[in-house]
Design an enzyme around this catalytic site. Structure first.
Site, short mmCIF file in Angstrom:
data_model
loop_
_atom_site.label_atom_id
_atom_site.label_comp_id
_atom_site.label_asym_id
_atom_site.label_seq_id
_atom_site.Cartn_x
_atom_site.Cartn_y
_atom_site.Cartn_z
N CYS A 89 -5.46 6.48 -9.97
CA CYS A 89 -4.61 5.29 -9.78
C CYS A 89 -4.84 4.22 -10.83
CB CYS A 89 -4.83 4.71 -8.39
SG CYS A 89 -4.38 5.83 -7.05
N HIS A 336 3.39 1.62 -5.20
CA HIS A 336 2.24 2.09 -5.97
C HIS A 336 2.64 3.32 -6.78
CE1 HIS A 336 -1.64 3.24 -7.23
NE2 HIS A 336 -2.13 3.74 -6.12
N CYS A 366 -9.01 0.79 -6.98
CA CYS A 366 -9.74 1.96 -6.49
C CYS A 366 -9.06 3.21 -7.02
CB CYS A 366 -9.80 1.97 -4.97
SG CYS A 366 -8.19 2.13 -4.15
#
Length: 382
Positions: A89, A336, A366
């Protein structure tokens, strides 16, 4: 080491799954933000030394070095290279760090960093295929743990005593903040409209107005029976791209650009791959130490809302002012798009800093496998 500045930061709207951006190829979507950088700065793309592009699921439409093909899709000179990086990510935040390192070292002068993910076309987990990505040694080391991020979010909620109600209140607030930001035009200066088959997409699609904890209470747990994590307090599956232009103050003056922010410090850390999503906690401590700053020096924090327990556990451990956390909403409301999220958060934070006159901003993500990036930038005042 040379000083490094960001002179422009743009993003597409973040589209919801199978929404307004789903018909757009990732290379073409990337080209939208790449060309927006050129249009807004007025520079000749030939001055760009490299394009470093984040993307997580590098298969199908996002295979074959999507960074390079994004440059070609933008119509830029063939002499401009492009590469693709994957730090889960945090891929496009890591792209920024690589861009900064190239400029800071003197090896490059002008670099574009950013990323893309069109999850509607390349679903999460598509890169795995029929393979076993962790390997027998890793699986044996962690007792055949599944490395499922949703289960990790459940474990974090348990460890920090975060109830379903608390998580749903945070998720509802994310939508409320994002809706308020949209209404006052806080995103207008950073978003580049995307022309699609169905018209122009000009705003983030994921914001659900009127979301309340009571409404979220009706959703079923997504990862375990009796659990507290569900679709409503998790980040949205999204499509989107974002890009920033990185250079030195001297080069910026030479080509007629005004810096937005100055890069202060960046780190990446490893942490427990089972809890997996707690890396922003040590990353924040490490980047503050490297920058020589205290938590109280920072005026805005962007902590990616992969799941509601992530920023809440971060708050509990750091003691940061919750009013400074994700003030424009986060991934629960805005989405996201994996490889594009890091640059998207940075873009959102930079524009907020300029709008509010905030000196220091800290961003942290994260990442799957138990890593995390953290970056601090400083507002450049004119």
């Amino acid at each position: 080491m040379r000083e490094v500045v960001v002179v422009e930061a743009v993003r597409t709207p973040f589209g919801k799954r199978n929404g307004g951006l789903s018909s757009t190829h990732p290379a073409d979507l990337s080209a939208v933000v790449l060309n927006a950088l050129i249009e807004r700065t007025g520079i000749d793309p030939a001055v760009i030394d490299d394009v470093i592009w984040g993307c997580v699921s590098q298969v199908g439409d996002q295979s074959s070095n999507i960074g390079r093909y994004s440059v070609l899709a933008a119509g830029w000179p063939e002499s401009i290279p492009g590469t693709t990086v994957n730090r889960a990510c945090g891929s496009s935040q890591q792209a920024l760090e690589f861009a900064v390192q190239g400029v800071m070292s003197g090896q490059q002068d002008v670099v574009v960093a950013g990323g893309v993910e069109v999850m509607s076309r390349v679903p999460l987990g598509a890169a795995k295929g029929d393979g076993v990505p962790y390997g027998p040694n890793v699986l044996a080391r962690y007792d055949d743990y599944s490395f499922n991020q949703g289960i990790s979010a459940e474990l974090i909620a348990q460890k920090w005593g975060l109830s379903r109600r608390v998580l749903d209140e945070f998720a509802s607030a994310s939508h409320e903040l994002a809706a308020a930001a949209q209404d006052r035009g806080a995103f207008d200066g950073q978003i580049v409209a995307v022309v699609t088959e169905d018209g122009n997409l000009t705003a983030d699609e994921g914001v659900r107005r009127g979301t309340t904890p009571d409404k979220l209470a009706a959703l079923k747990p997504a990862f375990q029976d009796g659990g507290v994590i569900h679709a409503g307090n998790s980040s949205q599956i999204s499509d989107g791209a974002a890009a920033v232009l990185v250079t030195t103050p001297e080069k910026a003056r030479e080509i007629g650009l005004t810096p937005l922010v100055r890069y202060q410090a960046g780190v990446v850390t490893g942490s427990d791959p089972v809890l997996m999503l707690t890396g922003p906690i040590p990353a924040t401590e490490k980047v503050l130490r490297r920058a020589g700053l205290a938590l109280s020096d920072v005026g805005v924090f962007e902590v990616n809302e992969a799941f509601a327990p992530v920023p809440l556990a971060w708050l509990a451990e750091t003691g940061a002012d919750p009013r400074l956390l994700n003030p424009l909403g986060g991934a629960i409301a805005l989405g996201h798009p994996l490889g594009g999220s890091g640059a998207g958060l940075l873009t959102r934070m930079i524009h907020h800093m300029r709008d509010k006159g905030i000196r220091y901003g800290l961003q942290t993500m994260c990442e799957g496998g138990g890593t995390a990036n953290a970056t601090i930038v400083e507002l450049v005042t004119r």
